[in-house]
Design a protein around this motif. Structure first.
Motif, PDB file in Angstrom:
ATOM      1  N   SER A 112       0.833  -1.195   0.000  1.00 23.55           N
ATOM      2  CA  SER A 112       0.000   0.000   0.000  1.00 23.55           C
ATOM      3  C   SER A 112       0.871   1.249   0.000  1.00 23.55           C
ATOM      4  CB  SER A 112      -0.943  -0.001   1.213  1.00 23.55           C
ATOM      5  OG  SER A 112      -0.187   0.016   2.416  1.00 23.55           O
ATOM      6  N   ALA A 113       0.349   2.307  -0.618  1.00 23.48           N
ATOM      7  CA  ALA A 113       1.093   3.560  -0.696  1.00 23.48           C
ATOM      8  C   ALA A 113       1.291   4.166   0.690  1.00 23.48           C
ATOM      9  CB  ALA A 113       0.371   4.535  -1.605  1.00 23.48           C
ATOM     10  N   SER A 114       0.312   3.954   1.581  1.00 27.05           N
ATOM     11  CA  SER A 114       0.420   4.537   2.919  1.00 27.05           C
ATOM     12  C   SER A 114       1.534   3.888   3.729  1.00 27.05           C
ATOM     13  CB  SER A 114      -0.922   4.392   3.664  1.00 27.05           C
ATOM     14  OG  SER A 114      -1.277   3.006   3.764  1.00 27.05           O
ATOM     15  N   SER A 115       1.788   2.597   3.471  1.00 29.70           N
ATOM     16  CA  SER A 115       2.861   1.929   4.204  1.00 29.70           C
ATOM     17  C   SER A 115       4.231   2.422   3.771  1.00 29.70           C
ATOM     18  CB  SER A 115       2.762   0.409   4.016  1.00 29.70           C
ATOM     19  OG  SER A 115       2.954   0.071   2.642  1.00 29.70           O
ATOM     20  N   VAL A 116       4.333   2.884   2.538  1.00 25.22           N
ATOM     21  CA  VAL A 116       5.614   3.413   2.041  1.00 25.22           C
ATOM     22  C   VAL A 116       5.789   4.855   2.490  1.00 25.22           C
ATOM     23  CG1 VAL A 116       7.019   3.850  -0.003  1.00 25.22           C
ATOM     24  CG2 VAL A 116       5.532   1.850   0.073  1.00 25.22           C
ATOM     25  N   GLY A 117       4.690   5.616   2.444  1.00 20.55           N
ATOM     26  CA  GLY A 117       4.744   7.023   2.836  1.00 20.55           C
ATOM     27  C   GLY A 117       5.122   7.909   1.662  1.00 20.55           C
ATOM     28  N   GLY A 118       5.201   9.190   1.916  1.00 22.72           N
ATOM     29  CA  GLY A 118       5.563  10.129   0.869  1.00 22.72           C
ATOM     30  C   GLY A 118       4.382  10.521   0.008  1.00 22.72           C
ATOM     31  N   GLN A 119       4.649  10.777  -1.254  1.00 25.39           N
ATOM     32  CA  GLN A 119       3.642  11.261  -2.198  1.00 25.39           C
ATOM     33  C   GLN A 119       3.609  10.343  -3.408  1.00 25.39           C
ATOM     34  OE1 GLN A 119       4.059  15.419  -3.015  1.00 25.39           O
ATOM     35  NE2 GLN A 119       2.576  15.431  -4.706  1.00 25.39           N
ATOM     36  N   SER A 120       2.397  10.109  -3.955  1.00 24.98           N
ATOM     37  CA  SER A 120       2.221   9.219  -5.099  1.00 24.98           C
ATOM     38  C   SER A 120       2.345  10.005  -6.395  1.00 24.98           C
ATOM     39  CB  SER A 120       0.849   8.527  -5.048  1.00 24.98           C
ATOM     40  OG  SER A 120       0.751   7.723  -3.892  1.00 24.98           O
ATOM     41  N   TRP A 131      12.309  -2.990 -14.372  1.00 27.62           N
ATOM     42  CA  TRP A 131      11.836  -2.831 -13.009  1.00 27.62           C
ATOM     43  C   TRP A 131      12.967  -2.319 -12.102  1.00 27.62           C
ATOM     44  CZ3 TRP A 131       6.890  -2.985 -11.546  1.00 27.62           C
ATOM     45  CH2 TRP A 131       5.958  -3.672 -12.325  1.00 27.62           C
ATOM     46  N   SER A 132      14.149  -2.900 -12.279  1.00 24.89           N
ATOM     47  CA  SER A 132      15.278  -2.534 -11.416  1.00 24.89           C
ATOM     48  C   SER A 132      15.731  -1.098 -11.642  1.00 24.89           C
ATOM     49  CB  SER A 132      16.463  -3.486 -11.648  1.00 24.89           C
ATOM     50  OG  SER A 132      16.102  -4.806 -11.329  1.00 24.89           O
ATOM     51  N   SER A 133      15.820  -0.667 -12.909  1.00 25.35           N
ATOM     52  CA  SER A 133      16.283   0.697 -13.195  1.00 25.35           C
ATOM     53  C   SER A 133      15.292   1.742 -12.694  1.00 25.35           C
ATOM     54  CB  SER A 133      16.515   0.858 -14.696  1.00 25.35           C
ATOM     55  OG  SER A 133      15.294   0.710 -15.413  1.00 25.35           O
ATOM     56  N   ILE A 134      14.001   1.462 -12.795  1.00 26.84           N
ATOM     57  CA  ILE A 134      12.990   2.416 -12.315  1.00 26.84           C
ATOM     58  C   ILE A 134      13.023   2.489 -10.785  1.00 26.84           C
ATOM     59  CG2 ILE A 134      10.525   2.921 -12.236  1.00 26.84           C
ATOM     60  CD1 ILE A 134      10.306   1.516 -14.986  1.00 26.84           C
ATOM     61  N   ALA A 135      13.143   1.324 -10.145  1.00 30.45           N
ATOM     62  CA  ALA A 135      13.210   1.313  -8.679  1.00 30.45           C
ATOM     63  C   ALA A 135      14.445   2.060  -8.183  1.00 30.45           C
ATOM     64  CB  ALA A 135      13.214  -0.122  -8.177  1.00 30.45           C
ATOM     65  N   SER A 136      15.598   1.890  -8.874  1.00 35.74           N
ATOM     66  CA  SER A 136      16.825   2.585  -8.479  1.00 35.74           C
ATOM     67  C   SER A 136      16.701   4.093  -8.694  1.00 35.74           C
ATOM     68  CB  SER A 136      18.001   2.036  -9.281  1.00 35.74           C
ATOM     69  OG  SER A 136      19.177   2.739  -8.998  1.00 35.74           O
ATOM     70  N   ARG A 137      15.964   4.489  -9.700  1.00 34.81           N
ATOM     71  CA  ARG A 137      15.809   5.921  -9.994  1.00 34.81           C
ATOM     72  C   ARG A 137      15.126   6.655  -8.841  1.00 34.81           C
ATOM     73  NH1 ARG A 137      12.998   8.490 -15.452  1.00 34.81           N
ATOM     74  NH2 ARG A 137      12.956  10.663 -14.739  1.00 34.81           N
ATOM     75  N   TYR A 138      14.121   6.018  -8.232  1.00 32.28           N
ATOM     76  CA  TYR A 138      13.379   6.666  -7.154  1.00 32.28           C
ATOM     77  C   TYR A 138      13.797   6.159  -5.775  1.00 32.28           C
ATOM     78  CZ  TYR A 138      10.461   8.149 -11.052  1.00 32.28           C
ATOM     79  OH  TYR A 138      10.012   8.702 -12.237  1.00 32.28           O
ATOM     80  N   ASN A 139      14.903   5.414  -5.714  1.00 31.98           N
ATOM     81  CA  ASN A 139      15.436   4.891  -4.457  1.00 31.98           C
ATOM     82  C   ASN A 139      14.413   3.999  -3.751  1.00 31.98           C
ATOM     83  OD1 ASN A 139      17.559   4.512  -2.702  1.00 31.98           O
ATOM     84  ND2 ASN A 139      17.164   6.360  -1.497  1.00 31.98           N
ATOM     85  N   LEU A 140      13.807   3.103  -4.526  1.00 31.53           N
ATOM     86  CA  LEU A 140      12.852   2.135  -4.002  1.00 31.53           C
ATOM     87  C   LEU A 140      13.418   0.731  -4.143  1.00 31.53           C
ATOM     88  CD1 LEU A 140       9.497   3.470  -5.559  1.00 31.53           C
ATOM     89  CD2 LEU A 140      10.239   3.735  -3.179  1.00 31.53           C
ATOM     90  N   LYS A 141      12.940  -0.161  -3.308  1.00 30.26           N
ATOM     91  CA  LYS A 141      13.283  -1.567  -3.468  1.00 30.26           C
ATOM     92  C   LYS A 141      12.468  -2.156  -4.613  1.00 30.26           C
ATOM     93  CE  LYS A 141      14.387  -2.285   1.422  1.00 30.26           C
ATOM     94  NZ  LYS A 141      14.042  -3.029   2.655  1.00 30.26           N
ATOM     95  N   LEU A 142      13.027  -3.188  -5.241  1.00 30.06           N
ATOM     96  CA  LEU A 142      12.323  -3.822  -6.361  1.00 30.06           C
ATOM     97  C   LEU A 142      11.001  -4.416  -5.897  1.00 30.06           C
ATOM     98  CD1 LEU A 142      12.319  -4.791  -9.309  1.00 30.06           C
ATOM     99  CD2 LEU A 142      13.584  -6.821  -8.568  1.00 30.06           C
ATOM    100  N   GLU A 143      10.980  -5.025  -4.723  1.00 27.63           N
ATOM    101  CA  GLU A 143       9.750  -5.615  -4.210  1.00 27.63           C
ATOM    102  C   GLU A 143       8.695  -4.545  -3.929  1.00 27.63           C
ATOM    103  OE1 GLU A 143      12.721  -6.073  -3.039  1.00 27.63           O
ATOM    104  OE2 GLU A 143      13.215  -8.179  -3.460  1.00 27.63           O
ATOM    105  N   THR A 144       9.151  -3.364  -3.495  1.00 23.49           N
ATOM    106  CA  THR A 144       8.211  -2.272  -3.208  1.00 23.49           C
ATOM    107  C   THR A 144       7.561  -1.776  -4.489  1.00 23.49           C
ATOM    108  OG1 THR A 144       9.547  -1.611  -1.310  1.00 23.49           O
ATOM    109  CG2 THR A 144       7.975   0.000  -2.158  1.00 23.49           C
ATOM    110  N   LEU A 145       8.372  -1.573  -5.538  1.00 22.08           N
ATOM    111  CA  LEU A 145       7.822  -1.084  -6.801  1.00 22.08           C
ATOM    112  C   LEU A 145       6.866  -2.100  -7.415  1.00 22.08           C
ATOM    113  CD1 LEU A 145       7.800   1.099  -8.981  1.00 22.08           C
ATOM    114  CD2 LEU A 145       9.763  -0.042 -10.040  1.00 22.08           C
ATOM    115  N   GLN A 146       7.224  -3.361  -7.378  1.00 18.72           N
ATOM    116  CA  GLN A 146       6.328  -4.381  -7.925  1.00 18.72           C
ATOM    117  C   GLN A 146       5.071  -4.531  -7.072  1.00 18.72           C
ATOM    118  OE1 GLN A 146       8.864  -7.836  -8.195  1.00 18.72           O
ATOM    119  NE2 GLN A 146       9.610  -7.276 -10.237  1.00 18.72           N
ATOM    120  N   GLY A 147       5.229  -4.365  -5.736  1.00 20.29           N
ATOM    121  CA  GLY A 147       4.054  -4.456  -4.864  1.00 20.29           C
ATOM    122  C   GLY A 147       3.086  -3.306  -5.057  1.00 20.29           C
TER     123      GLY A 147
END
Length: 217
Positions: A112-120, A131-147
């Motif tokens: 959920s977006a609320s569990s990650v926090g910040g702005q959508s 998936w990996s390059s996009i997650a690295s761009r926003y400093n997210l984990k791969l599992e978080t972006l896919q979730g």
């Protein structure tokens, strides 16, 4: 009256010495010793020659030596069968293809977006992005972006839109250079440029800058 036989004057007395006799005796002994040594030498040579002539040659030994003198190379080589010259050609072996192991497909867990926090925000996939390059761009984990995008299975260029969570979205004001904006949110200028796809250290007034997370979420 003078004597009838006048006396002889200045007559030397005869000296009797044994030296010549001793010298002669020594010479005789030396000659005898040399004759004896020569006789012994001649007798030894004659006995050795007699022993050599008395040796009987074994005929079997001569036969063995004559047989050994004949080398196998003198014999005529045996004829090789014709079948050996016509050996069957080896069958070609097809090269084995290296099978790459298939990547394991991990089950996506809804985040959920609320569990990650910040702005959508939304991100439109471009060519070459993964998936990996996009997650690295926003400093997210791969599992978080896919979730955050459980319904998306394949990324298609200019067709797939992903939901992304970021720290904030900043509107550039007067005096807001990238270095100042990055220090305000506790990130590096390079991370800010990467999140916004910038190659130059420049921003325009009123531009909206995406602020990635300072730590990976």
């Amino acid at each position: 009256m003078e004597d009838e036989f006048p006396k002889k004057r200045n007559v030397r007395p005869t000296e009797k010495s044994n030296l010549p006799i001793i010298t002669l005796a020594v010479l005789v002994l030396l000659v005898l010793a040399m004759l004896y040594i020569g006789y012994e030498y001649i007798s030894d040579n004659s006995s050795d020659s007699e022993e050599l002539t008395s040796v009987v040659v074994d005929p079997t030994v001569e036969e063995a030596t004559t047989e050994e003198s004949v080398s196998p190379a003198d014999e005529a080589p045996a004829e090789t069968p014709a079948s050996t010259s016509e050996a069957p050609s080896p069958t070609p072996v097809a090269p084995k293809e290296d099978k790459k192991p298939e990547p394991e497909i991990k089950e996506k867990t809804n985040v959920s977006a609320s569990s990650v926090g910040g702005q959508s925000i939304t991100h439109k996939v471009k060519g070459g992005e993964t998936w990996s390059s996009i997650a690295s761009r926003y400093n997210l984990k791969l599992e978080t972006l896919q979730g955050l995008n459980p319904s998306v299975s394949d990324l298609k260029s200019d067709m797939t839109t992903l939901s992304v969570q970021v720290q904030a979205v900043h509107t550039v004001g007067p005096g807001d250079v990238l270095r100042v904006v990055a220090s305000k949110y506790g990130i590096t200028k390079e991370a800010l440029m990467k999140a916004n796809g910038k190659s130059k250290d420049f921003s325009e007034r009123g531009e909206k800058l995406i602020i990635p997370f300072s730590s990976r979420k």
